[in-house]
Scaffold this active site. Structure first.
Site, PDB file in Angstrom:
ATOM      1  N   GLU A 109      -8.762   3.797  -2.460  1.00 38.73           N
ATOM      2  CA  GLU A 109      -9.032   4.704  -1.349  1.00 38.73           C
ATOM      3  C   GLU A 109      -9.406   6.070  -1.903  1.00 38.73           C
ATOM      4  O   GLU A 109      -8.737   6.588  -2.791  1.00 38.73           O
ATOM      5  CB  GLU A 109      -7.814   4.883  -0.424  1.00 38.73           C
ATOM      6  CG  GLU A 109      -7.484   3.707   0.454  1.00 38.73           C
ATOM      7  CD  GLU A 109      -6.305   4.000   1.384  1.00 38.73           C
ATOM      8  OE1 GLU A 109      -6.071   5.201   1.691  1.00 38.73           O
ATOM      9  OE2 GLU A 109      -5.619   3.053   1.782  1.00 38.73           O
ATOM     10  N   ASN A 133      -5.007   5.085  -4.753  1.00 35.87           N
ATOM     11  CA  ASN A 133      -5.462   5.852  -3.602  1.00 35.87           C
ATOM     12  C   ASN A 133      -5.287   7.321  -3.921  1.00 35.87           C
ATOM     13  O   ASN A 133      -4.177   7.754  -4.262  1.00 35.87           O
ATOM     14  CB  ASN A 133      -4.649   5.509  -2.354  1.00 35.87           C
ATOM     15  CG  ASN A 133      -4.889   4.099  -1.867  1.00 35.87           C
ATOM     16  OD1 ASN A 133      -5.720   3.365  -2.410  1.00 35.87           O
ATOM     17  ND2 ASN A 133      -4.166   3.703  -0.835  1.00 35.87           N
ATOM     18  N   ASN A 137       0.839  -1.184   0.000  1.00 35.28           N
ATOM     19  CA  ASN A 137       0.000   0.000   0.000  1.00 35.28           C
ATOM     20  C   ASN A 137       0.883   1.247   0.000  1.00 35.28           C
ATOM     21  O   ASN A 137       1.722   1.420   0.880  1.00 35.28           O
ATOM     22  CB  ASN A 137      -0.888   0.029   1.241  1.00 35.28           C
ATOM     23  CG  ASN A 137      -1.759   1.276   1.290  1.00 35.28           C
ATOM     24  OD1 ASN A 137      -2.769   1.365   0.598  1.00 35.28           O
ATOM     25  ND2 ASN A 137      -1.383   2.255   2.104  1.00 35.28           N
ATOM     26  N   GLU A 138       0.730   2.070  -1.017  1.00 39.17           N
ATOM     27  CA  GLU A 138       1.279   3.429  -1.046  1.00 39.17           C
ATOM     28  C   GLU A 138       2.785   3.506  -0.826  1.00 39.17           C
ATOM     29  O   GLU A 138       3.268   4.059   0.170  1.00 39.17           O
ATOM     30  CB  GLU A 138       0.555   4.319  -0.029  1.00 39.17           C
ATOM     31  CG  GLU A 138      -0.916   4.507  -0.326  1.00 39.17           C
ATOM     32  CD  GLU A 138      -1.562   5.577   0.542  1.00 39.17           C
ATOM     33  OE1 GLU A 138      -0.867   6.147   1.416  1.00 39.17           O
ATOM     34  OE2 GLU A 138      -2.754   5.854   0.355  1.00 39.17           O
ATOM     35  N   TRP A 193      -2.508   7.442  11.330  1.00 39.20           N
ATOM     36  CA  TRP A 193      -1.079   7.349  11.671  1.00 39.20           C
ATOM     37  C   TRP A 193      -0.524   8.600  12.325  1.00 39.20           C
ATOM     38  O   TRP A 193       0.206   8.514  13.315  1.00 39.20           O
ATOM     39  CB  TRP A 193      -0.275   7.043  10.403  1.00 39.20           C
ATOM     40  CG  TRP A 193      -0.763   5.849   9.669  1.00 39.20           C
ATOM     41  CD1 TRP A 193      -1.654   5.827   8.626  1.00 39.20           C
ATOM     42  CD2 TRP A 193      -0.412   4.473   9.913  1.00 39.20           C
ATOM     43  NE1 TRP A 193      -1.874   4.535   8.212  1.00 39.20           N
ATOM     44  CE2 TRP A 193      -1.113   3.684   8.970  1.00 39.20           C
ATOM     45  CE3 TRP A 193       0.444   3.854  10.813  1.00 39.20           C
ATOM     46  CZ2 TRP A 193      -0.998   2.297   8.920  1.00 39.20           C
ATOM     47  CZ3 TRP A 193       0.566   2.469  10.767  1.00 39.20           C
ATOM     48  CH2 TRP A 193      -0.150   1.714   9.841  1.00 39.20           C
TER      49      TRP A 193
END
Length: 471
Positions: free
Chosen positions: A377, A299, A161-162, A431
């Site tokens: 996302e 995303n 992810n990312e 986060w």
């Protein structure tokens, strides 16, 4: 006006293990860098987050009731291998089997990410630097191969992810664990090494003959010159685009870096005082995966307008919702600005939904060998007001509607977009923001863990059940 989405379109909700599960140091789970980092800050804790480890049946029942037919989840690597390699934690394996079985029972298809910002802490010990240390690539491929063989009920896989966000947090903004600021050399190297790990895992999935599809999720941001008529601003936008978009897209869909991409990355690495280590065998690995990358997860939350400027690095991340407090000035690139008339969120994220259309069309045109895109996302961080059990999040509904409108236009323009996942399914731990930045369709009272559908959940239910987007 009504817009009809294609048959089989996925109406999903997105989560991530560390942001929803809680139980971060229990049930045999090993450490990740965020554990000590957040504890040292003392600002907020990822426990219990949304308590998904214990309450996933509740959330999946909500999915079923509200038409959410796909869910992004991630496997916490250290729930499976607490030290990243070696001993297996069977309790963690059993948890994910139970989760996937409940998905099946509720008619919600899992889309599973193998590493969502929670690489094991063990890879930072004894001089290790995570994915900057090449042995971590081997460990990831072993972990991925185990998961492919163990969780055969999963048919939709994403490796990472990312990757650009990982590089930004770790080596540009420097607000992540083990982070440094303005180290573009390390940022590009990290992205490169992780893309090699991705490619090797994709080949392992293909060679293993596993059923399903595999891809990668990237956070991609359209970059625009602040002044469309300025060649200098256009160059600033191009350099920012290499950092956030072209480096990983070239690796994914070219199997190498285009000459101007590599030149820009090398120049920025030199400004930061370092060199890039791009090996022949790395490029061979990227090229080998080209035929087998089935899908790209996009995303996307914001875009960036760039102004050419000289000066020293100066970046401040707005992690509090204090609107107007962010700064982004990167030496060798330029300054991030807000174009007049373009709205922003409390966290200074630019709301420009047309940018998503531009991004999707750009992928189709620049990388015509792509196969399928999921918008994995998209959503709006908002300070939701809870009043008598009702959450009227009209700005979020408007945000989702605008972005889905531009997605539909991209589909009309020939882009193969197969699904849309709202970030996030339920309110989650963030986060760098803790719990005051809410994204969910379902409000979570973090003291009681009770869920409450927001107005956006009812709006999304109507969209999912009819496939029609009403303007």
């Amino acid at each position: 006006m009504s817009r009809q989405f294609p048959e089989g379109f996925v109406y999903g909700g997105a989560t991530a293990a560390y942001q929803v599960e809680g139980e971060t140091r229990t049930h045999g789970k090993g450490k990740v860098p965020w554990d000590d980092f957040l504890a040292a800050q003392g600002r907020f804790s990822p426990d219990p987050a949304s308590d998904f480890y214990n309450r996933y049946p509740v959330d999946l029942e909500l999915c079923q009731r509200f038409g959410v037919n796909g869910i992004r989840v991630s496997i916490a690597w250290t729930r499976i291998f607490p030290a990243g390699t070696g001993a297996l934690n069977q309790e963690g394996v059993d948890f994910y089997h139970a989760l996937f079985a409940e998905c099946e029972r509720r008619g919600v298809v899992p889309y599973v990410t193998l590493d969502h910002f929670d690489t094991p802490e063990a890879f930072y010990e004894n001089g290790g630097e995570g994915f900057l240390t090449r042995s971590t690539i081997d460990a990831f491929v072993d972990y991925a191969t185990f998961c492919f063989g163990e969780f055969t009920e999963v048919k939709h896989w994403f490796t990472f992810n990312e990757i650009p966000a990982t590089a930004e947090g770790s080596f540009i903004v420097g607000n992540w664990p083990h982070g440094e600021k303005y180290r573009l050399d390390k940022a590009f190297q990290l992205m490169h090494n992780m893309m090699v790990a991705h490619a090797r895992a994709v080949v392992a999935f293909h060679d293993g003959g596993y059923e399903g599809e595999i891809g990668i999720v990237q956070n991609l941001e359209p970059k625009y010159p602040l002044d469309p008529n300025s060649a200098a601003d256009a160059e600033a936008a191009r350099m920012a685009d290499v950092i956030n978009n072209r480096w990983v897209l070239d690796a994914t869909f070219r199997g190498h870096y285009a000459p101007d991409t590599l030149e820009a990355a090398t120049r920025l690495a030199h400004i930061a005082g370092g060199e890039l280590d791009i090996r022949d065998e790395d490029i061979e690995a990227l090229a080998a995966a080209l035929p087998y990358c089935d899908c790209l997860g996009v995303n996307t939350y914001k875009c960036q307008f760039l102004r050419a400027a000289e000066g020293e690095n100066d970046i401040h991340h707005n992690g509090t919702g204090d609107k107007g407090s962010s700064r982004w000035f990167l030496k060798g690139v330029g300054e991030s600005c807000v174009r007049e008339g373009v709205p922003t969120t409390d966290w200074d994220w630019i709301i420009y939904p047309e940018g998503l259309y531009d991004l999707l069309m750009r992928i189709k045109n620049d990388y015509p060998n792509y196969k399928k895109i999921y918008v994995t996302e998209n959503g709006m961080g908002y300070k939701d007001d809870f009043e008598d059990g009702f959450i009227d999040d009209a700005p979020r509904i408007d945000y989702l509607r605008q972005h889905l409108t531009w997605i539909h236009r991209a589909i009309e323009g020939g882009v193969n977009v197969a699904g849309y996942f709202v970030w996030s399914l339920q309110d989650q731990f963030s986060w760098t923001n803790g719990y005051n930045k809410r994204y969910g369709l379902f409000y979570v009272d973090f003291e009681t863990q009770k869920r409450y559908p927001k107005a956006s959940a009812y709006w999304f239910k109507n969209l999912a059940e009819t496939g029609k987007l009403e303007s």
